[in-house]
Structure formats: C-alpha cells, structure tokens
Design a protein around this motif. Sequence first.
Motif, PDB file in Angstrom:
ATOM      1  N   GLU A  20      -8.738   7.815   6.813  1.00  0.00           N
ATOM      2  CA  GLU A  20      -9.873   7.161   6.147  1.00  0.00           C
ATOM      3  C   GLU A  20      -9.453   6.582   4.802  1.00  0.00           C
ATOM      4  OE1 GLU A  20     -14.430   8.390   5.728  1.00  0.00           O
ATOM      5  OE2 GLU A  20     -13.154   9.472   4.290  1.00  0.00           O
ATOM      6  N   PHE A  21      -8.626   7.325   4.068  1.00  0.00           N
ATOM      7  CA  PHE A  21      -8.171   6.830   2.769  1.00  0.00           C
ATOM      8  C   PHE A  21      -7.324   5.573   2.935  1.00  0.00           C
ATOM      9  CE2 PHE A  21      -4.724   6.703  -0.386  1.00  0.00           C
ATOM     10  CZ  PHE A  21      -5.485   6.405  -1.507  1.00  0.00           C
ATOM     11  N   ARG A  22      -6.412   5.590   3.911  1.00  0.00           N
ATOM     12  CA  ARG A  22      -5.542   4.432   4.113  1.00  0.00           C
ATOM     13  C   ARG A  22      -6.352   3.200   4.538  1.00  0.00           C
ATOM     14  NH1 ARG A  22      -0.082   4.649   4.297  1.00  0.00           N
ATOM     15  NH2 ARG A  22       0.877   6.660   3.838  1.00  0.00           N
ATOM     16  N   ASN A  23      -7.333   3.377   5.395  1.00  0.00           N
ATOM     17  CA  ASN A  23      -8.177   2.252   5.803  1.00  0.00           C
ATOM     18  C   ASN A  23      -8.930   1.672   4.602  1.00  0.00           C
ATOM     19  OD1 ASN A  23      -7.396   2.479   8.476  1.00  0.00           O
ATOM     20  ND2 ASN A  23      -9.120   3.789   9.034  1.00  0.00           N
ATOM     21  N   TYR A  24      -9.434   2.575   3.783  1.00  0.00           N
ATOM     22  CA  TYR A  24     -10.168   2.191   2.572  1.00  0.00           C
ATOM     23  C   TYR A  24      -9.254   1.444   1.605  1.00  0.00           C
ATOM     24  CZ  TYR A  24     -11.471   3.337  -2.290  1.00  0.00           C
ATOM     25  OH  TYR A  24     -11.702   3.301  -3.639  1.00  0.00           O
ATOM     26  N   PHE A  25      -8.075   2.002   1.367  1.00  0.00           N
ATOM     27  CA  PHE A  25      -7.140   1.422   0.406  1.00  0.00           C
ATOM     28  C   PHE A  25      -6.571   0.103   0.915  1.00  0.00           C
ATOM     29  CE2 PHE A  25      -3.259   2.375  -2.458  1.00  0.00           C
ATOM     30  CZ  PHE A  25      -3.882   1.751  -3.529  1.00  0.00           C
ATOM     31  N   PHE A  26      -6.371   0.005   2.235  1.00  0.00           N
ATOM     32  CA  PHE A  26      -5.866  -1.230   2.843  1.00  0.00           C
ATOM     33  C   PHE A  26      -6.796  -2.394   2.524  1.00  0.00           C
ATOM     34  CE2 PHE A  26      -5.456  -4.397   6.138  1.00  0.00           C
ATOM     35  CZ  PHE A  26      -4.099  -4.454   6.401  1.00  0.00           C
TER      36      PHE A  26
ATOM     37  N   MET B  97       0.825  -1.200   0.000  1.00  0.00           N
ATOM     38  CA  MET B  97       0.000   0.000   0.000  1.00  0.00           C
ATOM     39  C   MET B  97       0.866   1.259   0.000  1.00  0.00           C
ATOM     40  SD  MET B  97      -2.912   1.252   2.731  1.00  0.00           S
ATOM     41  CE  MET B  97      -1.722   1.506   4.050  1.00  0.00           C
ATOM     42  N   ASN B  98       1.903   1.270   0.820  1.00  0.00           N
ATOM     43  CA  ASN B  98       2.778   2.438   0.883  1.00  0.00           C
ATOM     44  C   ASN B  98       3.457   2.700  -0.459  1.00  0.00           C
ATOM     45  OD1 ASN B  98       2.184   2.946   3.586  1.00  0.00           O
ATOM     46  ND2 ASN B  98       3.874   1.692   4.337  1.00  0.00           N
ATOM     47  N   GLU B  99       3.871   1.625  -1.126  1.00  0.00           N
ATOM     48  CA  GLU B  99       4.485   1.773  -2.443  1.00  0.00           C
ATOM     49  C   GLU B  99       3.499   2.388  -3.430  1.00  0.00           C
ATOM     50  OE1 GLU B  99       5.969  -1.970  -3.765  1.00  0.00           O
ATOM     51  OE2 GLU B  99       7.259  -2.273  -2.011  1.00  0.00           O
TER      52      GLU B  99
ATOM     53  N   MET C  17       1.112   7.235  -6.448  1.00  0.00           N
ATOM     54  CA  MET C  17       0.002   8.171  -6.634  1.00  0.00           C
ATOM     55  C   MET C  17       0.426   9.601  -6.324  1.00  0.00           C
ATOM     56  SD  MET C  17      -3.214   6.182  -4.917  1.00  0.00           S
ATOM     57  CE  MET C  17      -3.685   4.529  -5.368  1.00  0.00           C
ATOM     58  N   VAL C  18       1.121   9.758  -5.193  1.00  0.00           N
ATOM     59  CA  VAL C  18       1.562  11.094  -4.779  1.00  0.00           C
ATOM     60  C   VAL C  18       2.513  11.681  -5.808  1.00  0.00           C
ATOM     61  CG1 VAL C  18       2.901  12.365  -3.052  1.00  0.00           C
ATOM     62  CG2 VAL C  18       1.201  10.688  -2.315  1.00  0.00           C
ATOM     63  N   GLU C  19       3.387  10.832  -6.335  1.00  0.00           N
ATOM     64  CA  GLU C  19       4.337  11.307  -7.346  1.00  0.00           C
ATOM     65  C   GLU C  19       3.609  11.768  -8.599  1.00  0.00           C
ATOM     66  OE1 GLU C  19       8.176   9.562  -9.839  1.00  0.00           O
ATOM     67  OE2 GLU C  19       7.565   8.608  -7.960  1.00  0.00           O
ATOM     68  N   ARG C  20       2.508  11.099  -8.932  1.00  0.00           N
ATOM     69  CA  ARG C  20       1.761  11.456 -10.145  1.00  0.00           C
ATOM     70  C   ARG C  20       0.985  12.760  -9.988  1.00  0.00           C
ATOM     71  NH1 ARG C  20      -1.052   5.741 -12.103  1.00  0.00           N
ATOM     72  NH2 ARG C  20       0.830   4.758 -12.927  1.00  0.00           N
ATOM     73  N   VAL C  21       0.326  12.932  -8.838  1.00  0.00           N
ATOM     74  CA  VAL C  21      -0.566  14.087  -8.699  1.00  0.00           C
ATOM     75  C   VAL C  21       0.014  15.222  -7.866  1.00  0.00           C
ATOM     76  CG1 VAL C  21      -2.584  12.605  -8.967  1.00  0.00           C
ATOM     77  CG2 VAL C  21      -1.778  13.143  -6.669  1.00  0.00           C
ATOM     78  N   GLY C  22       1.088  14.957  -7.108  1.00  0.00           N
ATOM     79  CA  GLY C  22       1.774  16.052  -6.424  1.00  0.00           C
ATOM     80  C   GLY C  22       1.688  16.078  -4.921  1.00  0.00           C
ATOM     81  N   SER C  23       0.637  15.498  -4.332  1.00  0.00           N
ATOM     82  CA  SER C  23       0.521  15.517  -2.868  1.00  0.00           C
ATOM     83  C   SER C  23      -0.491  14.483  -2.400  1.00  0.00           C
ATOM     84  CB  SER C  23       0.082  16.897  -2.373  1.00  0.00           C
ATOM     85  OG  SER C  23      -1.271  17.146  -2.702  1.00  0.00           O
TER      86      SER C  23
END
Length: 451
Positions: free
Chosen positions: A126-132, A98-100, A105-111
């Motif tokens: 909330e996003f991390r729980n969802y993505f996990f 998930m961290n990778e 994603m952050v590299e693509r959109v900036g933050s």
Amino acid sequence: MKFINKRLSLVLLMLTGLTLTAQSKREKIDGVIGVVGDYVILDSDIDLEYIALKANGVDVKQISRCELFGKQLEEKLYAHQAIQDSIIVTDTEVESFMNEQIDVMVERVGSIDKVIAYYNKKNEEEFRNYFFEIIKTNKLTSAMQKKIVDEVEITPEEVRNFFKEIPEDEIPVFGAEVEVAQIVVKPVVSEEAKQATIAKLREIRREVLDGASFFTKAVLFSEDPGSSSNGGYYKMNRKTPFVKEFKEVAFSLAEGEISEPFETEFGYHIIMVDKIRGQEVELRHILITPKVSNEAVKAAKEKIEGIRTKIVNGEISFADAAKSSSDEKETRNNGGVLLNPRTMESRFELSKMDPSLYGQISALKEGEVSQPIMDQEQGKSKFYKIITVNNKTEEHKAEFSKDYMKIKDLALRDKQIKTIAKWTDEKIKETYIKIDKDYQNCDFTNNWIKK
C-alpha cells in the motif's frame, strides 16, 4: 530590492521539489477539497504535507492550510497539463527513483516498517502504491515546469530595459567577489607502492574466495570513508554518480563474483557483487590507496616551490605555469582557474565561499602567489598547491556593463516568472477546477475560484 523580491516570490512555482501529496483519479470521496482536471486533492493531503515539512525541519507555524492547498492546486494543474501535452514519465523511471527515495528513508529511520507506520499505511504494498503515484505526479509537474521555462529566452535589449525599470533605491548590491587560480603538484606514487597495493588486494580476494568475510575485510582494510564501516556496501544503478571505471567493473560482474584489483583516481579496488535487481546492483568494495613515500612528498614540495619562484620572478605567468606543470587536469587547461560549483562560473562571492578556500586566499592581494599549501581531497592522497587571486571586486551596487551576466540572470528569471504566471492564468480558465466551500475564502495567489 522590493521590485525584484516581489516578483521572485513566484519563482517557487518553478523550483517546487518532491512533496508528499497523495492523488487519485476523480471520484466521489469523503474529504475531497479540490479537483483539478482528473486529479483530486484530499483534506488529509494537507495533513501529510505538514508531516513532510516537519520531517524536513521546516517551521510550519506560519504556514496556513490555504497556502499548502494553493501549492497543491498548482502542482496538479502542471501534472494535468503535462498529460494533455503528451509528456511521458515512464513507470520504470518512477520505480527507480522511488526505490532510491525509500532507501534513503529506511536509512534515516532504521526499517521499512517504521517508514510504513510513519505514513500510516497498512503494509509495504500500500505504501509503495501510494508513493508511486506521488512521484509520478511530481515528475509530471517538474517536466511541465521545465518545458515552460526552457522555452523562455531573453535578448540584450530586454536585459537593458529590465535594469532601467528597477527603481534607483532598489538596484541590487552584489557582494565582494574573487577569481581564484591554483597549480597542483601531486607526489609521484612509485611502481613498487602500486604493486604492493595490488598484491594486498589480491591476497584479500583469495582469502574471501577461501571463505573469509568480505564485510569484515572491508571494515578492517578499506580506506573508503563512505562505506568501510558498513562493510564496503553500496547500491547503485547506471545513473549513480560513481567514476566510470568503478561502474564498468560493477556492471560486468555476476552475483557472487569478485573482481580483480582495478584502478580509479581514488586508488585500487576490488568489488564483490551481492545482488543484481534489474538495473540495480548491490555490492561491496574495498579501496586501498598506494602509500606515498616521504621522498615523493619532499620532491613534490620542491617542484612547486620552483614553479612559484619562476612565477614570482616573472619568468612565466601563473596561467602558463598551470598549463605546463599542474597535475590537476580539471583546471590546468584553463590556466588553473577554479569554477564556482554553485554557479559554474569563475567568480566566487566571498560571503558564500567554502571556508577552507576562503582561509587560503583571504590574505592574498590581487596577483599575489601563496606559499605552497599542503591539501587533501577526501579519499585521495595529499598534494601541494599554490594559489593566486586573478582579480578581486569589492561589494558594489549593480552596474550594467560590469555585472551584465548577473543582471541577465535576474532578467531571465523575471521573464520566466511572468511567463509562468501567464501560463497558469490561461490554463486555470481552460481546466475543470472545483474548490470545496470550506476553502473558498482562501486568499489564493491564483484565481482558482474563477471569480
């Protein structure tokens, strides 16, 4: 190839990658459109699926909600059965992956804030729980798919029968192929050049220890095209595909520590560790490659010209010359034969060959040896090589004896598809499945309605 294509349409079941679909345990929630075992599918999941596809450049105009819903039903069936079969996906494994993915994603959109907003979540937690949960479900899905496919084997008789059953007008046509071999001679780097490079890196290290910016030094001096503009920055864990020597040094350093110069196949490096977060290391590095003298380049060209002369005059075979004289360790023991990176076999289909390699061999006849070619791998020194085409096969309709391995691959895939289809049909019958009335008129590939 209607006969084969009709069956290959199901191969997507085996090759499904990560998709952004939400899941949670079974409970009464507004918008639930499907239930598979302990997994639910929300109507909003379909919307998120469309968003994810568009973000990856997919034209979604011809993709219906029913198709995406059917795909999610399949994924949940795999994940549910993976749990029943005690397939384990650890939280650590999910967290690391998930961290990778979030870093990408952050590299693509900036933050990270933009990522959170894109998926309409309130905050990072909330996003991390969802993505996990997404990743865990998909890893369970992939593990279950792999388990089913790995158990499928095929015999020579099955391959033969598969080929016999293909209608004459649907026998596949295989493109023109070649087997290519090469001999590489690299200019010898002098000891003086190596010591000069080491001395330069030690000077940089000393200046950083005295207060200079490692970031600035990397921008000014590093010859790594992948990181120099970003101050030499990399984030890595022990599974990140870096060369062994680099990883060994990176994981031996403490936060803030700078390594002494060390050598890899790319040149000489120094590393400074910024942060250590569990199994991950954030670091900066500087790469400098020792300079090759004009005399060394000239000597390399003369050496490979001599090798070519001996081959052309029949004094030595190309394969034997590769084994005795090539500086490319990956190919020399195999007589210089290159492996196709797509198939890991020795044959290259001309229509799919790397353009630069195709340009180097396209004019060669079978058995002909090229003139010396100067080449360079990214981030490495220039070298000379000669190339030959060991054999060339023109485009042709599949022949059983000639193309057995390709036909075997098709036959195995066909059997895997049938096995998956049978497995899916059996598990649907055994599993609690509920489809919302608004989706019961969908023309599903599988019998989700259990009619």
